[in-house]
Design a protein around this motif. Structure first.
Motif, mmCIF file in Angstrom:
data_model
loop_
_atom_site.group_PDB
_atom_site.id
_atom_site.type_symbol
_atom_site.label_atom_id
_atom_site.label_comp_id
_atom_site.label_asym_id
_atom_site.label_seq_id
_atom_site.Cartn_x
_atom_site.Cartn_y
_atom_site.Cartn_z
ATOM 1 N N MET A 1 3.856 -15.585 -7.854
ATOM 2 C CA MET A 1 3.305 -15.762 -6.467
ATOM 3 C C MET A 1 1.956 -15.111 -6.452
ATOM 4 O O MET A 1 1.932 -13.992 -7.349
ATOM 5 N N ASN A 2 1.189 -15.391 -5.607
ATOM 6 C CA ASN A 2 -0.188 -14.579 -5.419
ATOM 7 C C ASN A 2 -0.077 -13.705 -4.184
ATOM 8 O O ASN A 2 0.272 -13.996 -3.092
ATOM 9 N N LEU A 3 -0.011 -12.096 -4.523
ATOM 10 C CA LEU A 3 -0.145 -11.365 -3.181
ATOM 11 C C LEU A 3 -1.383 -11.407 -2.362
ATOM 12 O O LEU A 3 -2.467 -11.623 -2.999
ATOM 13 N N SER A 4 -1.000 -11.175 -1.008
ATOM 14 C CA SER A 4 -2.237 -11.036 -0.384
ATOM 15 C C SER A 4 -2.299 -9.578 0.189
ATOM 16 O O SER A 4 -1.697 -8.632 -0.193
ATOM 17 N N LEU A 5 -3.433 -9.403 0.778
ATOM 18 C CA LEU A 5 -3.801 -7.954 1.271
ATOM 19 C C LEU A 5 -2.733 -7.558 2.367
ATOM 20 O O LEU A 5 -2.229 -6.588 2.393
ATOM 21 N N ALA A 6 -2.050 -8.762 2.882
ATOM 22 C CA ALA A 6 -1.107 -8.247 3.918
ATOM 23 C C ALA A 6 0.179 -8.078 3.272
ATOM 24 O O ALA A 6 0.792 -7.024 3.547
ATOM 25 N N ASP A 7 0.400 -8.846 2.069
ATOM 26 C CA ASP A 7 1.742 -8.466 1.341
ATOM 27 C C ASP A 7 1.548 -6.779 0.747
ATOM 28 O O ASP A 7 2.477 -6.159 0.750
ATOM 29 N N VAL A 8 0.322 -6.536 0.303
ATOM 30 C CA VAL A 8 0.071 -5.201 -0.205
ATOM 31 C C VAL A 8 0.397 -4.062 0.694
ATOM 32 O O VAL A 8 1.000 -3.098 0.521
ATOM 33 N N ALA A 9 -0.178 -4.743 2.127
ATOM 34 C CA ALA A 9 0.030 -3.247 3.376
ATOM 35 C C ALA A 9 1.620 -3.115 3.462
ATOM 36 O O ALA A 9 1.911 -2.201 3.732
ATOM 37 N N TYR A 10 2.212 -4.326 3.427
ATOM 38 C CA TYR A 10 3.678 -4.305 3.728
ATOM 39 C C TYR A 10 4.347 -3.530 2.488
ATOM 40 O O TYR A 10 5.235 -2.469 2.891
ATOM 41 N N LEU A 11 4.045 -3.858 1.467
ATOM 42 C CA LEU A 11 4.651 -3.149 0.274
ATOM 43 C C LEU A 11 4.337 -1.661 0.216
ATOM 44 O O LEU A 11 5.280 -0.835 -0.344
ATOM 45 N N SER A 13 4.087 0.226 2.698
ATOM 46 C CA SER A 13 4.510 0.969 4.186
ATOM 47 C C SER A 13 5.937 1.731 4.026
ATOM 48 O O SER A 13 6.544 1.301 2.862
ATOM 49 N N ASP A 14 6.355 2.260 4.680
ATOM 50 C CA ASP A 14 7.381 3.079 4.505
ATOM 51 C C ASP A 14 8.693 1.996 4.726
ATOM 52 O O ASP A 14 9.537 1.884 3.934
ATOM 53 N N ALA A 15 8.313 0.603 5.338
ATOM 54 C CA ALA A 15 9.493 -0.098 5.674
ATOM 55 C C ALA A 15 9.651 -0.873 4.082
ATOM 56 O O ALA A 15 10.439 -1.321 3.690
ATOM 57 N N GLY A 16 8.150 -1.244 3.589
ATOM 58 C CA GLY A 16 8.072 -2.043 2.338
ATOM 59 C C GLY A 16 8.946 -1.228 1.300
ATOM 60 O O GLY A 16 9.310 -1.722 0.476
ATOM 61 N N THR A 17 8.506 0.219 1.108
ATOM 62 C CA THR A 17 9.149 1.039 0.082
ATOM 63 C C THR A 17 10.522 1.077 0.112
ATOM 64 O O THR A 17 11.162 1.201 -0.815
ATOM 65 N N ALA A 18 11.017 1.246 1.195
ATOM 66 C CA ALA A 18 12.546 1.339 1.644
ATOM 67 C C ALA A 18 13.239 -0.026 1.100
ATOM 68 O O ALA A 18 14.157 -0.124 0.460
ATOM 69 N N PRO A 67 7.237 4.642 -11.447
ATOM 70 C CA PRO A 67 8.057 3.760 -10.670
ATOM 71 C C PRO A 67 7.578 3.082 -9.435
ATOM 72 O O PRO A 67 7.950 2.108 -8.987
ATOM 73 N N HIS A 68 6.420 3.986 -8.895
ATOM 74 C CA HIS A 68 6.095 3.460 -7.524
ATOM 75 C C HIS A 68 4.859 2.314 -7.686
ATOM 76 O O HIS A 68 4.447 1.887 -6.725
ATOM 77 N N TRP A 69 4.491 2.165 -9.236
ATOM 78 C CA TRP A 69 3.248 1.266 -8.935
ATOM 79 C C TRP A 69 3.578 -0.226 -8.662
ATOM 80 O O TRP A 69 4.878 -0.549 -8.487
ATOM 81 N N LEU A 70 2.594 -1.084 -8.220
ATOM 82 C CA LEU A 70 2.433 -2.432 -7.905
ATOM 83 C C LEU A 70 1.595 -2.888 -8.578
ATOM 84 O O LEU A 70 0.318 -2.593 -9.070
ATOM 85 N N TYR A 71 2.137 -4.442 -8.926
ATOM 86 C CA TYR A 71 1.234 -5.251 -9.726
ATOM 87 C C TYR A 71 1.005 -6.755 -9.215
ATOM 88 O O TYR A 71 1.852 -7.136 -8.231
ATOM 89 N N THR A 72 0.304 -7.408 -10.098
ATOM 90 C CA THR A 72 0.336 -8.906 -9.975
ATOM 91 C C THR A 72 0.760 -9.383 -11.554
ATOM 92 O O THR A 72 0.553 -8.621 -12.107
ATOM 93 N N ASP A 73 1.297 -10.533 -11.273
ATOM 94 C CA ASP A 73 1.892 -10.946 -12.759
ATOM 95 C C ASP A 73 0.710 -11.143 -13.696
ATOM 96 O O ASP A 73 0.909 -10.788 -14.720
ATOM 97 N N LEU A 130 -4.173 -2.580 -4.736
ATOM 98 C CA LEU A 130 -3.089 -2.141 -5.677
ATOM 99 C C LEU A 130 -3.435 -1.011 -6.483
ATOM 100 O O LEU A 130 -2.963 -0.081 -6.564
ATOM 101 N N ALA A 131 -4.750 -0.827 -7.036
ATOM 102 C CA ALA A 131 -5.155 0.357 -7.783
ATOM 103 C C ALA A 131 -5.265 1.476 -6.992
ATOM 104 O O ALA A 131 -5.038 2.620 -7.223
ATOM 105 N N ALA A 132 -5.677 1.346 -5.598
ATOM 106 C CA ALA A 132 -5.818 2.423 -4.715
ATOM 107 C C ALA A 132 -4.626 2.838 -4.499
ATOM 108 O O ALA A 132 -4.317 4.220 -4.338
ATOM 109 N N HIS A 133 -3.412 2.048 -4.379
ATOM 110 C CA HIS A 133 -2.158 2.695 -4.364
ATOM 111 C C HIS A 133 -1.544 3.150 -5.457
ATOM 112 O O HIS A 133 -1.217 4.422 -5.609
#
Length: 387
Positions: A1-11, A13-18, A67-73, A130-133
Motif C-alpha cells: 500500500m502507499n502511505l499518505s501523510l495522514a497515515d504517517v501522522a497517525y502512525l 501519534s500516541d494512538a498509532g504507537t499503541a 524498532p520504532h522506525w517506519l518504512y514504505t515497501d 518518515l525520515a523525520a520520525h
C-alpha cells in the motif's frame, strides 16, 4: 500500500504507537482471520498497521533501523543493508554529508555516529515525514530534487531508484535520477553513488566516470556497486571488493602474480564481490592459490583460505553426462550441488537427469579449461570443506 501523510501522522501519534505495539504481537500468519480481528478494532487504519509491522520485521532481517522506525515497501526494498551502510559511512568519517535521495533515512542513520553535519533531501513528502520520525533530529531535512544541488562543501550521496512497478532497471540512464545526469550535475564534487551490482563497467567509462567502483558483499551475497568519485578514491585504485563477512578488502592495486596450473587438493570459488570486481588474481595471490584457467574464476590450492568454503577434489574427468553419472554412482552420491562456470549447462536440469540416489552429499564443479581448439570441458567431483 502507499502511505499518505495522514497515515504517517497517525502512525507517529500516541494512538498509532499503541496500536502498532498491539499488532506487533500478532503472528500475522493467518492473514484472513487475524486481519479480520484487527479490522474490528482498528478499522480503516488496519492496512497501515499491518504493513508497517511486516516491514519492520523485514527491516530487522536486513540489519536496518530501530524498532520504532517506519518504512514504505519500495523504500525498504531499496534500502542498503545495515552493515553495508555502516561500511560506507566509515569511509566518510568526519565529513559533512548530503544524502540527496535520503528516502526514509537509512543512510543518514548510518552516517550519524561518524560524520556530520548531515543534510537529507528527497522529493517525496511522505518519505521525508518518515525520515523525520526515524532520525529524531540527527539530520536537517528538506524537500529538493537531487538534480538541483542545494549543498556545498559536503560529500553528496545519491541512491537512484532502480525499480519501477516492481521491475529492476538495468540501464543506468533509466535510473531515477539517471546516472549520467547525476555524474554531470555533481562533476567536480566529492560524490558517492549506489548502483546495482551488475552495472556495466564499460558503460561507466562511457559516461566519463573516472573514480573507484567498490563491490560489497554481505552474508555471501553481492549487495551493491558503489561509485566513489576521484577525490574519495584511494590513489591508484579503480576497483575494490569488500567482503564484510570476513572483513577482507582487495583492490586492483594489490599484487596479482598468481600462477595457472592443474587442480590441487581443493577448488575454491571466490566471493562474488571479488569475482564481480575482477580481482580473482589478486585474491589468489593473497591466499597462495592458483587459477585452473586464466579466464575462469575457479581457483585451486592445497589449503582453503580461513573462513572460506572449498571443495576437496575426489575425481577429475572429461565432462560428459554419461561419465559423470557413472562417477557419481560409484561415489554413492546423494544430495548434489552443481557449480558451473564457462559452460552453457543448466544445473537444475542436469541434476534431474543425473538422478543421484546415494547417501553421500557431493559437489560437482563443471568448467572449461583452455581456449580455442584445445579447450576442454571438465568435471570435478568434490566434497565440500570449510576451513
Amino acid at each position: 500500500m502507499n502511505l499518505s501523510l495522514a497515515d504517517v501522522a497517525y502512525l507517529t501519534s500516541d494512538a498509532g504507537t499503541a496500536a502498532l505495539a498491539e499488532v506487533a504481537e500478532a503472528p500475522l500468519t493467518d492473514r484472513v482471520a487475524e486481519i479480520s480481528a484487527l479490522r474490528a478494532r482498528h478499522g480503516e487504519r488496519t492496512p497501515a498497521l499491518v504493513e508497517t509491522t511486516l516491514l519492520r520485521r523485514r527491516a530487522a532481517a536486513k540489519g536496518l533501523g530501530e524498532p520504532h522506525w517506519l518504512y514504505t515497501d519500495e523504500a525498504l526494498q531499496q534500502a542498503t543493508a545495515g552493515p553495508v551502510a555502516a561500511h560506507r559511512a566509515a569511509r566518510l568519517a568526519g565529513r559533512a554529508a548530503h544524502d540527496a535521495t535520503c528516502s526514509v533515512g537509512t543512510e543518514l542513520a548510518a552516517l550519524a555516529p561518524v560524520a556530520g553535519p548531515l543534510l537529507g533531501s528527497d522529493l517525496d513528502p511522505v518519505r521525508l515525514a518518515l525520515a523525520a520520525h526515524n532520525l529524531t533530529g540527527a539530520a536537517l531535512l528538506c524537500r529538493a530534487d537531487a538534480l538541483a544541488p542545494i549543498s556545498r562543501d559536503a560529500v553528496v550521496l545519491v541512491d537512484p531508484a532502480r525499480r519501477s512497478g516492481g521491475r529492476r532497471r538495468f540501464d543506468p540512464s533509466s535510473y531515477q535520477p539517471p546516472l549520467d545526469a547525476v555524474l554531470d550535475v555533481y562533476a567536480g564534487r566529492d560524490l558517492v553513488v549506489k548502483c546495482a551490482p551488475g552495472i556495466d563497467f564499460a558503460a561507466l567509462a562511457d559516461l566519463g566516470f573516472a573514480g573507484e567502483v567498490e563491490l560489497t558483499s554481505w552474508r555471501g551475497s553481492v549487495r551493491e556497486a558503489c561509485l566513489w568519485s576521484p577525490g574519495l578514491a584511494q590513489p591508484g585504485v579503480r576497483r575494490r571488493a569488500s567482503v564484510l563477512d570476513r572483513d577482507e578488502t582487495l583492490t586492483d592495486a594489490d599484487p596479482e602474480d598468481c600462477a595457472v596450473g592443474p587442480v590441487g587438493r581443493y577448488i575454491v570459488d571466490p566471493d562474488g564481490a571479488v569475482v564481480r570486481a575482477g580481482l580473482v588474481r589478486q585474491y589468489a595471490t593473497r591466499h597462495g592459490l592458483w587459477q585452473l584457467d586464466p579466464n575462469i574464476a575457479y581457483l585451486s590450492g592445497d589449503t582453503v583460505p580461513a573462513g572460506m568454503r572449498g571443495f576437496e577434489v575426489i575425481e577429475e574427468l572429461p565432462y560428459s553426462e554419461r561419465r559423470l553419472k557413472s562417477a557419481l554412482a560409484a561415489a554413492d552420491c546423494g544430495p548434489l550441488e552443481i557449480l558451473i562456470r564457462g559452460l552453457d549447462v543448466d544445473p537444475d536440469a542436469l541434476r534431474r537427469r543425473l538422478r543421484p540416489r546415494g547417501g553421500d552429499p557431493l559437489t560437482v564443479v563443471l568448467t572449461r579449461i583452455g581456449a580455442g581448439p584445445s579447450a576442454r570441458s571438465t568435471a570435478f567431483v568434490c566434497r565440500a570443506a570449510i576451513s
